[in-house]
Design an enzyme around this catalytic site. Sequence first.
Site, PDB file in Angstrom:
ATOM      1  N   THR A   1       8.363  -0.587   0.744  1.00 53.91           N
ATOM      2  CA  THR A   1       7.418   0.444   0.303  1.00 53.91           C
ATOM      3  C   THR A   1       7.804   1.793   0.910  1.00 53.91           C
ATOM      4  O   THR A   1       8.642   1.852   1.798  1.00 53.91           O
ATOM      5  CB  THR A   1       5.969   0.047   0.709  1.00 53.91           C
ATOM      6  OG1 THR A   1       5.657  -1.184   0.113  1.00 53.91           O
ATOM      7  CG2 THR A   1       4.927   1.064   0.421  1.00 53.91           C
TER       8      THR A   1
ATOM      9  N   SER B   1      -2.787  -5.460  -2.576  1.00 57.03           N
ATOM     10  CA  SER B   1      -1.815  -4.660  -1.826  1.00 57.03           C
ATOM     11  C   SER B   1      -2.371  -4.365  -0.441  1.00 57.03           C
ATOM     12  O   SER B   1      -3.567  -4.508  -0.190  1.00 57.03           O
ATOM     13  CB  SER B   1      -1.576  -3.343  -2.564  1.00 57.03           C
ATOM     14  OG  SER B   1      -0.821  -2.468  -1.769  1.00 57.03           O
TER      15      SER B   1
ATOM     16  N   GLY C   1       5.486  -1.262   4.945  1.00 53.12           N
ATOM     17  CA  GLY C   1       5.512  -2.446   5.811  1.00 53.12           C
ATOM     18  C   GLY C   1       4.644  -3.611   5.395  1.00 53.12           C
ATOM     19  O   GLY C   1       4.226  -4.384   6.258  1.00 53.12           O
ATOM     20  N   GLY C   2       4.326  -3.783   4.091  1.00 56.52           N
ATOM     21  CA  GLY C   2       3.499  -4.926   3.698  1.00 56.52           C
ATOM     22  C   GLY C   2       2.197  -4.913   4.493  1.00 56.52           C
ATOM     23  O   GLY C   2       1.590  -3.856   4.673  1.00 56.52           O
TER      24      GLY C   2
HETATM   25  N1  GLY Z   1       4.065  -4.722  -1.762  1.00 58.32           N
HETATM   26  C1  GLY Z   1       3.450  -4.369  -0.560  1.00 58.32           C
HETATM   27  C2  GLY Z   1       2.017  -3.994  -0.734  1.00 58.32           C
HETATM   28  O1  GLY Z   1       1.625  -3.640  -1.823  1.00 58.32           O
HETATM   29  O2  GLY Z   1       1.264  -4.046   0.185  1.00 58.32           O
END
Ligand code: GLY
Length: 598
Positions: free
Chosen positions: A409, A480, A502-503
């Site tokens: 991201t 997300s 960072g997820g």
């Molecule tokens: N793909 C990472 C998020 O959307 O949190």
Amino acid sequence: MISRRPLLAALALAACHSGTSSAPAPTRGATDAGTPQSLSADARYVPAPDRRAAVFPMEWRHKAGRAPIIGTHAMVASDAPLGSAAGVEILKLGGNAVDAAVAVGFALAVAYPEAGNIGGGGYMVIHMADGRNATLDYREVAPLAATRNMYLDESGKLTDRSVVGVTASGVPGAVAGLTEALAKYGTMSLAQVMAPAIRYAEDGIPVDSITYKSLRGGRALIEKFDGRSVFLPNGEPPAFGSTLKQPALAKTLRAIAERGRDAFYAGPIAEAWTSELRRAGGIITMDDLARYRPAWHDPVRSAYRGYTLLTMPPSSSGGVTITETLNILEGFDSLPAFGSAGWAHLLGSAYQRAFIDRNEKLADPAFVSVPIRELTDKRYAAKLRATIGHMHATPTATVSATMREGMETTHYSVVDERGNAVATTTTLNNLFGSGVYVTTAGFFLNDEMDDFAAQPGKPNMFGLVQGEANAIQPGKRMLSAMSPTVVLDRDGSLLLVVGSRGGPRIITSTSQVILNVLDFKMTLADAMSAPRLHHQALPDSLLVEAAGVRPEVADSLRAMGYGVATGRGIGLVNAIMRVRGGYEGVSDPRSTGRPIGY
Ligand code: GLY
């Protein structure tokens, strides 16, 4: 109806462990050691008088006292210098923060192909100086042909088809989102704000060490698909010092600049890229594209120690989880000293509790009833706070859900001369997304379908249990963690624009920069350089950055019952802070980003 069982189980367990409902006494400074670094490494930089010297562990790789970039009028901070430059170009032409943010979004799709995109989606928080606040959700949605079990093989085992290849993509939202934001809050034409991106794609971007390393890092994925002809011409990234042109992308961008979102979601370009995808086995159709709509929502608005946070509601979990965490922490008169075992314990415990809710209850509100008001209520936070044990860990209930999510991201922050502010986070999920590159239109497609729970209620290939609320359904947005956030000062004026990559670590890294500024009174540069920690309920351990906590603090945490895991870096933040006389811009020292101000 979503089950509340996991959280209740965790609360019961916590009560057992603590034996009391009273809040723990923070161990202020008990395990601190180390020497304060000089506050300013740059003799010309004078921090505001209310900032305090930061104390980091001696071995920590980022030193305190870094000077920020200062802009007396405006600032853009992104993960790519050309992205920031595009925003500043538009601001200097008289554009507002939204014009600039849209310019940065399109520019990153060219200059930062690992995460900038038109084949993914994102979220935007807008704070206008006239008092208007809004959020825009342009997250991808599951294609109409998506099914609940589409990523399982015949024996019910999870495959990697949600991560790599033609079936991993949600319907992209980026072009719809950026054009929508511009139409509602911008002042310039699409052609004006897209000019830098089109120039970068047509004339090329310099292959510097950052771009070279990024493409080298993505080589194993890129070379599986058609992007290799553009990004790995002889099996390697273009030579260091050469120029990388993206003519197919330039053509698509020109068409969008002329005809708006329809150039991407209908007509010949859309026909070409969806046909190309479907020939390879993909499932996104013209009908999917025609139906895609971004969604405006009011921000999640919360108060923390007199400051106001404006952040992202579901389908992102970011705003609710940050709010729940900060509500828990606000009940302590002050936080234990930064870097102490007490600090790690309280932050870790607050995150753990907020993530238990996040993993189980949050999802696309168009499909699932999400208890936003309950989760962000201060009385609810008080109940959770009472379950935090006095200097000992609370095991996460094993039935709690958790997520496997991409760690990538990119976030960018913009403030203009009028004090309008935009925080935007956008993603392809993993770097270079699914790896699939659409040659006819020149962009990478996301692997966002992996952010759904592909196997609700069952451990996935990493042994994790995922929540029912986030199961795959056609047209649904996958949950997300993106957390673009604007913080207002106690007098309601703009203070901070912040967000991260960072997820799930987006939530923890963004909120820790906020805590470092508001509670620990660090300069913005120190707040960004400071070591971070992460707890997401499951895996049930506290993740710390290598050398980010002192050995004796790690020992104390283990003695409290924490599993302590060590990782290299938590989050990549780009932030802007208002200071007297202008704005400070800081890109994370863990990143390749650069703020530009004037
Ligand atoms: N793909 C990472 C998020 O959307 O949190």
